[in-house]
Write a protein that holds these residues in place. Sequence first.
Motif, mmCIF file in Angstrom:
data_model
loop_
_atom_site.group_PDB
_atom_site.id
_atom_site.type_symbol
_atom_site.label_atom_id
_atom_site.label_comp_id
_atom_site.label_asym_id
_atom_site.label_seq_id
_atom_site.Cartn_x
_atom_site.Cartn_y
_atom_site.Cartn_z
ATOM 1 N N UNK A 166 19.086 76.635 64.595
ATOM 2 C CA UNK A 166 18.734 77.284 63.332
ATOM 3 C C UNK A 166 19.972 77.856 62.648
ATOM 4 N N UNK A 167 20.866 78.436 63.425
ATOM 5 C CA UNK A 167 22.094 79.010 62.860
ATOM 6 C C UNK A 167 22.975 77.914 62.278
ATOM 7 N N UNK A 168 23.134 76.825 63.032
ATOM 8 C CA UNK A 168 23.988 75.732 62.558
ATOM 9 C C UNK A 168 23.374 75.075 61.321
ATOM 10 N N UNK A 169 22.072 74.921 61.320
ATOM 11 C CA UNK A 169 21.410 74.345 60.150
ATOM 12 C C UNK A 169 21.621 75.226 58.927
ATOM 13 N N UNK A 170 21.470 76.541 59.107
ATOM 14 C CA UNK A 170 21.682 77.458 57.993
ATOM 15 C C UNK A 170 23.117 77.418 57.492
ATOM 16 N N UNK A 171 24.063 77.368 58.429
ATOM 17 C CA UNK A 171 25.484 77.318 58.048
ATOM 18 C C UNK A 171 25.766 76.060 57.216
ATOM 19 N N UNK A 172 25.281 74.916 57.687
ATOM 20 C CA UNK A 172 25.542 73.653 56.993
ATOM 21 C C UNK A 172 24.881 73.595 55.620
ATOM 22 N N UNK A 173 23.890 74.443 55.396
ATOM 23 C CA UNK A 173 23.206 74.459 54.103
ATOM 24 C C UNK A 173 23.720 75.535 53.157
ATOM 25 N N UNK A 174 24.616 76.382 53.619
ATOM 26 C CA UNK A 174 25.118 77.470 52.763
ATOM 27 C C UNK A 174 26.623 77.435 52.553
ATOM 28 N N UNK A 175 27.357 76.690 53.373
ATOM 29 C CA UNK A 175 28.812 76.679 53.255
ATOM 30 C C UNK A 175 29.230 76.034 51.925
ATOM 31 N N UNK A 176 30.311 76.534 51.345
ATOM 32 C CA UNK A 176 30.774 76.047 50.043
ATOM 33 C C UNK A 176 31.753 74.901 50.224
ATOM 34 N N UNK A 177 31.475 73.796 49.532
ATOM 35 C CA UNK A 177 32.311 72.595 49.631
ATOM 36 C C UNK A 177 33.100 72.323 48.349
ATOM 37 N N UNK A 178 33.097 73.294 47.425
ATOM 38 C CA UNK A 178 33.845 73.102 46.188
ATOM 39 C C UNK A 178 33.034 72.444 45.091
ATOM 40 N N UNK A 179 33.511 72.573 43.861
ATOM 41 C CA UNK A 179 32.910 71.942 42.678
ATOM 42 C C UNK A 179 31.447 72.333 42.483
ATOM 43 N N UNK A 180 31.099 73.570 42.855
ATOM 44 C CA UNK A 180 29.744 74.062 42.652
ATOM 45 C C UNK A 180 28.740 73.552 43.659
ATOM 46 N N UNK A 214 38.374 74.865 49.787
ATOM 47 C CA UNK A 214 37.835 73.884 48.840
ATOM 48 C C UNK A 214 38.793 73.506 47.718
ATOM 49 N N UNK A 215 39.580 74.446 47.255
ATOM 50 C CA UNK A 215 40.508 74.124 46.167
ATOM 51 C C UNK A 215 41.703 73.324 46.661
ATOM 52 N N UNK A 216 42.017 73.429 47.959
ATOM 53 C CA UNK A 216 43.165 72.718 48.512
ATOM 54 C C UNK A 216 42.797 71.366 49.106
ATOM 55 N N UNK A 217 41.611 71.274 49.700
ATOM 56 C CA UNK A 217 41.280 70.082 50.484
ATOM 57 C C UNK A 217 40.222 69.196 49.847
ATOM 58 N N UNK A 218 39.892 69.418 48.586
ATOM 59 C CA UNK A 218 38.983 68.509 47.892
ATOM 60 C C UNK A 218 39.698 67.178 47.666
#
Length: 688
Positions: A166-180, A214-218
């Motif tokens: 549940x924790x990993x699922x929540x993390x993967x659904x909330x982490x920011x990947x850049x560009x909104x 996100x700004x560096x590794x996009x």
Amino acid sequence: MELIPSERFKRTTKYVRAFIILATIGLTILFVLLLSLLVYAKILGPPPLVVPQSTLYYSDSGNVIGETDNGQKRYWAGMESISPQLIKATVAVEDRQFYTHKGFDIKRIGGAILADIRARSKVQGASTITQQYARNLFLGHDKTWTRKFNEAFYTIRLEMNYSKKEILEGYLNTIYYGHGAYGAQAASQYYFGKDAKDLTLSEASMLAGIPKGPSNYSPLDNLEKAKSRQQIVLQAMKNKNYISEANMDKALQTALTLKGEHGTVTNKTAPYFQDAVKQALKSQLHIDDRTIELGGLKVYTTLDEKQQDIAEEVLSTTIPKSSDIQASIVAMDPGTGEVRALVGGKNYTESPFNRATQAVRQPGSTMKPLLYYSALENGFTPSTTLKSETTTFSFDDGHSSYTPHNYNHQYAEGEITMAQAIALSDNIFAVKTHLFLGEQSLVDTAHRFGITSKMDAVPSLALGTSGVRAIEMVNAYSILANGGKKVEPIFIKRVENQKGEVIFDHTKKAEQILDADKAFVMTEMLTGVFDETLNGYTKVTGSTISSQLTRPYAGKSGSTSTDSWMIGYTPQLVAGVWTGYDQGKKIEIPAEKSYAKKIWASYMEKGLQGQPPKSFKETENVIGVYVNPESGKLATKACPASRLTYYVKGTEPAEYCAEHFKGKNSKRTPKEEEQKTPWYKKVLKPWG
């Protein structure tokens, strides 16, 4: 000389003892505080895992037609909907001990402290996935001690109350990947134009490296840095034995196709319809605005995309863009009440006001089928005759009068049947019927047909002078079309929350609210609107579009000085069209008066194209006989015209038409005339 070392030893022993005592007290206090913190965390229970998520709207076929967001793309995906490669890549690079620690990686924290000391600055992070998830959920990214304490506290609560999955699922659904893009699903769609479950190892390893910066590794902003970070991710996966070296090399050499745009919804489909769906979520399901906008709901609607496209296309091609006149279309499945298409105006961008669900306009003669259904319940039949002539009606004990007029002041100047009165839209017949039944009767009947708009119990109500909403009228006709079963406009079939749990599922058993036989008789009379056999002192009102129709239809047009309507149906589909000006300006241009009928005919024909024509199925207790359209009596070979007309068994005419036999003598004595006069005509005699 020996006393000095002894005193020093005693003094040292004293200090050591004091240190041990203080350390013990300190550790005890720390243990008590930690224990208290754990107990307090347990008492508080699990923290809510609610984060803003985009609400998605689906058509009846399952396609996404719209979404809501606040500038952030967020879609919740369960672990089964995320590529295993992305899950492994994230754990390997972000928190390799995730499955074994209790929220904090002590060894990693120690290593990070030493690295920071050596560099004399913060060069290495030690936050676990759980810590990052706690920060994403509840905290900002400021570097204060208060924030760090709260982060630790929420981390404890998460680990105590939720599983690692549940924790990993929540993390993967909330982490920011850049560009909104927040979460794996939104990021997968943005960078690669695919769902998170379909990511390859190469794509997953590239994506897993972005949250570090996100700004560096996009890869869209700096492909070189992104590739370098991807290599670190793949090496971490290899070190964890998630992949082989061959897999790593292949992933590094695989060329990636980047998309760089949010593709879930590019253009908003059926915006008026979607507004109606949101209103239904609030008024019918009692869901608050914030949950609707950011609750991550999945709303499965009744919209038929093909029908919607046809409705929009027909409206836009029929009414010139230069015209200021407005229009609305509502189409429903009469059997279920499901709204298949809805257009609330010519241009949503210019005017989001929904004329299909919000505008209250006079329905004109489209109100007459409800009146005549009530008449059928009170002894009238399709052969009932009344005089069509200029008439002034007195009421309120003679203090008030009302003089309605037919279109173009044309009258039969004699008797016509109810079947013909409907087809020709005779106003005199309607008002006479209305007054005979009593003004309140039509109000009550309208409410039975699902109309909730306020109705004024006045003589002119028979001619549709009390305003209604277009969707109410279409729903009322649906009840006739389905044989008298109660339906309501349905926009939503099912709603799921962000966890995929069904919180609403529309299921409703049909309830018979009208007499099925009389509903069928009423429908058959409404087919006469397009049948020129019923032409009389004027043509049937559907004659201008009847040549375009290729299957059986029942319907009724309506017009006032400011409103033009056409509502009609087949057994499969019912649709209503309204046209008029928003400000109530009179419709004076002849072409504008015909828009509603043209739009309706074109929409029904195109919307039903490919479906076999269906006739209205007669009920068990009705009988069809051929009658003379003018007299309503059984037709003979001598009659110039005859029409198959349906009656409730026992109410069909028994007398043959004798008007067309040569040499007939139609004159009767006053006494004979009185004996032949039906009961309802005697009651209506004071009004002519």
